[in-house]
Design an enzyme around this catalytic site. Structure first.
Site, PDB file in Angstrom:
ATOM      1  N   HIS A   1     -39.283 -25.684 -89.134  1.00 30.68           N
ATOM      2  CA  HIS A   1     -40.475 -26.176 -89.821  1.00 30.68           C
ATOM      3  C   HIS A   1     -41.200 -25.033 -90.531  1.00 30.68           C
ATOM      4  O   HIS A   1     -41.540 -24.030 -89.918  1.00 30.68           O
ATOM      5  CB  HIS A   1     -41.401 -26.819 -88.788  1.00 30.68           C
ATOM      6  CG  HIS A   1     -42.583 -27.522 -89.366  1.00 30.68           C
ATOM      7  ND1 HIS A   1     -42.481 -28.731 -89.999  1.00 30.68           N
ATOM      8  CD2 HIS A   1     -43.889 -27.182 -89.401  1.00 30.68           C
ATOM      9  CE1 HIS A   1     -43.687 -29.120 -90.398  1.00 30.68           C
ATOM     10  NE2 HIS A   1     -44.551 -28.195 -90.049  1.00 30.68           N
TER      11      HIS A   1
ATOM     12  N   SER B   1     -46.610 -29.580 -94.275  1.00 31.56           N
ATOM     13  CA  SER B   1     -47.096 -29.960 -92.957  1.00 31.56           C
ATOM     14  C   SER B   1     -48.421 -30.704 -93.103  1.00 31.56           C
ATOM     15  O   SER B   1     -48.468 -31.749 -93.734  1.00 31.56           O
ATOM     16  CB  SER B   1     -47.204 -28.737 -92.062  1.00 31.56           C
ATOM     17  OG  SER B   1     -47.328 -29.137 -90.728  1.00 31.56           O
TER      18      SER B   1
ATOM     19  N   GLU C   1     -36.325 -29.005 -88.337  1.00 32.34           N
ATOM     20  CA  GLU C   1     -37.775 -29.042 -88.217  1.00 32.34           C
ATOM     21  C   GLU C   1     -38.301 -28.693 -86.821  1.00 32.34           C
ATOM     22  O   GLU C   1     -39.196 -27.870 -86.661  1.00 32.34           O
ATOM     23  CB  GLU C   1     -38.282 -30.445 -88.600  1.00 32.34           C
ATOM     24  CG  GLU C   1     -38.169 -30.798 -90.057  1.00 32.34           C
ATOM     25  CD  GLU C   1     -39.298 -30.224 -90.895  1.00 32.34           C
ATOM     26  OE1 GLU C   1     -40.182 -29.540 -90.337  1.00 32.34           O
ATOM     27  OE2 GLU C   1     -39.291 -30.465 -92.111  1.00 32.34           O
TER      28      GLU C   1
END
Length: 556
Positions: free
Chosen positions: A465, A229, A359
């Site tokens: 995610h 990320s 995600e």
């Protein structure tokens, strides 16, 4: 200051002020870290190993098969007159410094609960995890340097326990704190632009690794940077930053490519497009506006005024969010990174890039109560809100509601493909023109939900995610098939760190990406046949999203 609500979406571990804590909570099954202080030297204790660094001795802890050395300062505290200055070398210390616990986290706001800022500006520490046994035939081990996520406004290094990577992968792993939010990404004319202190901190940590890796049995000429990320975006920035030249030799980008973006109004009607890299002049303009609001809008001496303010005054939700995008157009990051990749202006090192399959489900799930997608009409309304009419029709044809269990899942699939999967594959093609590049897709639909959040009935999290993190770091228990997948992923990641080629014992070969379709990536899921090669470009309709990304801004 412009209306930040329309532009500030942040990757984790958060996509906006609304979502900033969603994944962070998942990663933060946290204990409050404590600072370190020098300890008196004493007799050697096998349970408290001692290593001599270039700034002094540190005493860590033994954990059977591995040792940890935590809370080691890699730079001077960026406090007082050093606030908003490039990191300076840490002072030497006498005696043996206790490295048995993590140092303070960088200033940030609490996750999911009300309250003021936590952490300290004196936070530029790193943690080292190394196998206890000597390396085979004295051969130095590879170094893996991890940059945490948190949207550049939250997160910390101590959350990530890399013992599996160290012991099974025979690697030395370093996790790094770096300045966050207004402390790490502030801009102002008196600073000479927007130098990106968070990125500079990471580069200082990499210089520390270069100077000290051999002291922990590792090879300073074999350093892999990896992150997820915001950490993945950091790795992207290092790939294109002249100041990172020679500081690393391989790179792994997890769920944060140079081209990560979102369609406008994708999650909420009030939220604009998320792009993680912004022109320097925008950050400087925001800094001028913030200084004015803080009572420091004088023609000269504004920085002295701002440095006199305490951290609590600066660490407001608005200011931490406002300064959480990486500025480009300066000496540290001259070009927008996605453009740098397209033009071949990046460091020539092997790269692994990848995403999770689902995600955006985690983020979208937090908005459904306010803006439900309960039927096909609501789904089509979202399409029309986020895309031009022609694109909306194309998306509806390729992602019909009838092909998904619920309309919400259809919309989450659109967003995952448009925002993460296809941008990552575009970067992969650009990389593959110059260096060995490998792509993956983490696809365990039953990955453990370690977020503390409940998934809506019409939007299970799946492989959301950040959900690959427990397969690399020790975080939550895994079922037997998932543990086997974790072992394979550990093998791939650490083999790549060692040789530049990702391989794992008893697992399929990992194909290299090409500079043109098909986009052959390794799909990672548990069970027989769970690890396999797929054409991700075809499966995720990337021709559509590539065309959309090239359209003029007004047509998007």
């Amino acid at each position: 200051m412009r209306d930040l609500r329309t532009v500030r979406l942040h990757l984790p571990l958060s996509l906006s002020t609304l979502l900033r804590s969603v994944l962070l909570r998942s990663v933060l099954s946290l204990l409050l870290a404590v600072g370190t202080a020098p300890a008196a030297a004493g007799a050697r204790d096998p349970e408290r190993p001692v290593v001599t660094t270039d700034r002094g001795q540190v005493r860590g802890r033994a954990h059977g098969a591995y040792h940890t050395f935590e809370g080691i300062p890699y730079a001077a505290p960026p406090t007082g007159a050093l606030r908003w200055r490039l990191p300076e070398r840490a002072a030497r210390w006498e005696g043996v410094r206790d490295a048995g616990a993590p140092g303070a986290r960088c200033v940030q706001l609490p996750v999911l609960v009300p309250g003021g800022p936590t952490g300290s500006e004196d936070c530029l520490h790193l943690n080292v995890t190394a196998p206890a046994e000597r390396a085979v035939r004295g051969r130095p081990r590879p170094v893996m340097v991890w940059f945490h996520g948190g949207g550049f406004h939250s997160g910390s290094a101590d959350v990530y326990r890399p013992d599996r990577l160290a012991v099974q992968g025979d690697s030395v792993v370093v996790t790094v704190n770096y300045r966050l939010g207004i402390f790490g990404l502030f801009g102002h004319p008196e600073l000479g632009g927007a130098p990106g202190f968070a990125l500079a901190d990471q580069q200082a940590a990499l210089r520390w690794v270069r100077a000290n890796a051999a002291r922990f049995g590792a090879d300073p000429h074999n350093v892999t940077v990896f992150g997820e990320s915001a950490g993945g975006l950091s790795v992207c920035a290092h790939l294109t930053s002249p100041a990172s030249a020679g500081l690393f030799h391989r790179a792994v980008v997890q769920s944060g490519s140079c081209s990560t973006t979102t369609p406008p109004r994708a999650l909420l009607p009030t939220l604009g497009t998320y792009e993680p890299f912004v022109p320097q002049q925008r950050t400087v303009a925001d800094g001028l506006a913030a200084a004015e609001r803080l009572g420091c809008g004088r023609p000269a001496g504004a920085l002295d005024c701002l440095r006199a303010l305490d951290a609590r005054t600066l660490a407001t939700p608005e200011l931490m969010q406002a300064f959480s995008l990486l500025p480009y157009g300066n000496g540290r990051l001259p070009l927008e990174p996605r453009r740098a990749l397209e033009e071949g202006r990046f460091h020539r090192v092997p790269v692994v890039q990848g995403t999770t399959e689902d995600e955006m489900r985690l983020f979208l799930s937090q908005t459904l109560a306010a803006y439900p997608i309960g039927d096909e009409a609501a789904y089509r309304s979202r399409l029309e809100l986020s895309f031009d009419a022609a694109t909306a029709r194309d998306v509806a044809a390729r992602y019909p509601v009838s092909a998904h269990p619920t309309p919400a899942l259809a919309w989450a699939t659109v967003l995952s493909d448009a925002s993460f999967i296809c941008p990552t594959l575009r970067d992969g093609r650009a990389l593959a023109r110059h260096v060995p590049a490998y792509g993956y897709r983490f696809s365990d639909a039953d990955a453990p939900n370690f977020t503390g959040l409940s998934a809506p009935p019409d939007l299970p999290f799946g492989a959301a995610h950040g959900f690959e993190l427990p397969y690399l770091f020790t975080m939550v228990p895994l079922a037997a098939p998932q543990q086997e997948l974790a072992d394979r992923m550990t093998g791939y990641w650490t083999s790549f760190a060692r040789t530049g080629v990702p391989r794992a014992a008893g697992a399929p070969d990992w194909p290299r990406l090409g500079a043109a379709p098909p986009a052959s990536v390794l799909s990672l899921a548990p069970g027989a046949g769970g690890i396999r090669t797929v054409d991700a470009g075809a499966e995720h309709h990337c021709a559509l999203w590539d065309a959309w990304s090239q359209a003029p801004a007004g047509a998007r």
